[in-house]
Design a protein around this motif. Structure first.
Motif, PDB file in Angstrom:
ATOM      1  N   GLN A  66       0.832  -1.208   0.000  1.00 32.47           N
ATOM      2  CA  GLN A  66       0.000   0.000   0.000  1.00 32.47           C
ATOM      3  C   GLN A  66       0.868   1.260   0.000  1.00 32.47           C
ATOM      4  OE1 GLN A  66      -2.441  -0.615   3.451  1.00 32.47           O
ATOM      5  NE2 GLN A  66      -4.044  -1.677   2.297  1.00 32.47           N
ATOM      6  N   LEU A  67       1.950   1.247   0.791  1.00 30.67           N
ATOM      7  CA  LEU A  67       2.853   2.399   0.797  1.00 30.67           C
ATOM      8  C   LEU A  67       3.459   2.609  -0.585  1.00 30.67           C
ATOM      9  CD1 LEU A  67       4.833   2.123   4.171  1.00 30.67           C
ATOM     10  CD2 LEU A  67       2.736   3.404   3.676  1.00 30.67           C
ATOM     11  N   GLY A  68       3.820   1.516  -1.247  1.00 29.52           N
ATOM     12  CA  GLY A  68       4.366   1.606  -2.601  1.00 29.52           C
ATOM     13  C   GLY A  68       3.371   2.193  -3.583  1.00 29.52           C
TER      14      GLY A  68
ATOM     15  N   ARG B 286       1.627   6.692  -6.878  1.00 28.75           N
ATOM     16  CA  ARG B 286       0.508   7.558  -7.286  1.00 28.75           C
ATOM     17  C   ARG B 286       0.853   9.034  -7.135  1.00 28.75           C
ATOM     18  NH1 ARG B 286      -4.082   6.792  -3.605  1.00 28.75           N
ATOM     19  NH2 ARG B 286      -3.650   4.634  -4.109  1.00 28.75           N
ATOM     20  N   HIS B 287       1.613   9.376  -6.088  1.00 29.46           N
ATOM     21  CA  HIS B 287       1.901  10.783  -5.807  1.00 29.46           C
ATOM     22  C   HIS B 287       3.339  11.181  -6.133  1.00 29.46           C
ATOM     23  CE1 HIS B 287      -2.016  11.381  -4.004  1.00 29.46           C
ATOM     24  NE2 HIS B 287      -1.847  10.240  -3.350  1.00 29.46           N
TER      25      HIS B 287
ATOM     26  N   THR C  65      -3.635  10.709   1.677  1.00 32.31           N
ATOM     27  CA  THR C  65      -3.927   9.325   1.308  1.00 32.31           C
ATOM     28  C   THR C  65      -3.476   8.369   2.404  1.00 32.31           C
ATOM     29  OG1 THR C  65      -3.653   9.911  -1.027  1.00 32.31           O
ATOM     30  CG2 THR C  65      -3.614   7.567  -0.476  1.00 32.31           C
ATOM     31  N   LEU C  66      -2.304   8.605   2.977  1.00 30.58           N
ATOM     32  CA  LEU C  66      -1.779   7.741   4.036  1.00 30.58           C
ATOM     33  C   LEU C  66      -2.707   7.723   5.246  1.00 30.58           C
ATOM     34  CD1 LEU C  66       2.033   8.572   3.958  1.00 30.58           C
ATOM     35  CD2 LEU C  66       0.932   6.429   3.240  1.00 30.58           C
ATOM     36  N   VAL C  67      -3.224   8.881   5.615  1.00 31.83           N
ATOM     37  CA  VAL C  67      -4.110   8.975   6.780  1.00 31.83           C
ATOM     38  C   VAL C  67      -5.344   8.094   6.607  1.00 31.83           C
ATOM     39  CG1 VAL C  67      -5.631  10.561   8.056  1.00 31.83           C
ATOM     40  CG2 VAL C  67      -3.302  11.250   7.497  1.00 31.83           C
TER      41      VAL C  67
ATOM     42  N   ILE D  46       8.239   7.186   0.354  1.00 31.30           N
ATOM     43  CA  ILE D  46       7.639   6.997   1.675  1.00 31.30           C
ATOM     44  C   ILE D  46       8.435   5.927   2.410  1.00 31.30           C
ATOM     45  CG2 ILE D  46       5.585   6.291   2.973  1.00 31.30           C
ATOM     46  CD1 ILE D  46       3.917   7.152   0.497  1.00 31.30           C
ATOM     47  N   GLN D  47       8.773   6.231   3.654  1.00 34.70           N
ATOM     48  CA  GLN D  47       9.411   5.241   4.522  1.00 34.70           C
ATOM     49  C   GLN D  47       8.745   5.333   5.886  1.00 34.70           C
ATOM     50  OE1 GLN D  47      10.614   2.317   5.458  1.00 34.70           O
ATOM     51  NE2 GLN D  47      12.258   2.630   3.990  1.00 34.70           N
ATOM     52  N   ALA D  48       8.364   4.177   6.432  1.00 36.14           N
ATOM     53  CA  ALA D  48       7.717   4.117   7.743  1.00 36.14           C
ATOM     54  C   ALA D  48       8.706   3.612   8.782  1.00 36.14           C
ATOM     55  CB  ALA D  48       6.497   3.199   7.684  1.00 36.14           C
TER      56      ALA D  48
END
Length: 175
Positions: free
Chosen positions: A19-21, A26-27, A120-122, A31-33
């Motif tokens: 999902q992060l990928g 898309r944007h 989107t992440l939220v 992103i790194q968690a």
């Protein structure tokens, strides 16, 4: 660079990473968690991002993926398997997600992409709550992970955050 401080409840880590990928693609952002216990403060991640981008620009990067390179620098480790301890895992945890549009040449466009990615992440199912997670560093965890001894802390007036940033910078020297 923007950060999303949050609580995550991850049932399937592979699905979450996927999902992060998707959000990243898309944007057009990276992103790194991170597990928030392993992050000293915002400047820790800013410094890791700066060093990772410099290594990539020079062709000296360790990882092929920018997000993984950021993780390596944030962890102060050359081995991806060792750095992954700093990432998120299955279960409930306090986390921080770094979102960065890189150098798109259009500062307004970069900020817009980052903001859209954050929105989107939220909305991801794994995001249980958005709340500050970096306000009080987990000193014992940071000292253990970054191998900062009591003797080292007693020998300097540098803050724990400064010692962690030093470990991040040392990855550059260890190459």
């Amino acid at each position: 660079m923007q950060l999303l401080e949050c609580t995550l409840e991850i049932d399937d880590i592979d699905s979450f990473v996927s999902q992060l990928g998707e959000v990243s693609d898309r944007h057009d952002v990276t992103i790194q968690a991170f597990d928030a216990r392993y992050v000293a403060d915002r400047t820790h991640l800013e410094h890791a991002l700066e060093l990772a981008d410099r290594a990539i620009d020079r062709g000296e990067n360790i990882a092929r993926d920018r997000a993984v390179e950021i993780l390596l620098y944030a962890a102060g480790r050359r081995q991806i398997d060792d750095a992954l301890e700093m990432g998120v895992g299955e279960g409930r945890q306090r986390a921080v997600m770094l979102v960065d549009g890189g150098s798109t040449g259009n500062e307004g466009g970069q900020e817009s992409s980052e903001a859209a990615a954050l929105e989107t992440l939220v909305e991801l199912e794994a995001v249980v709550d958005t709340e500050p997670t970096l306000e009080s560093p987990a000193e014992e965890t940071l000292c253990s992970f970054f191998e900062i001894t009591d003797a080292e802390r007693e020998a300097t007036d540098a803050s724990l955050v400064a010692l962690v940033r030093e470990r991040v910078a040392l990855l550059e020297v260890d190459k």
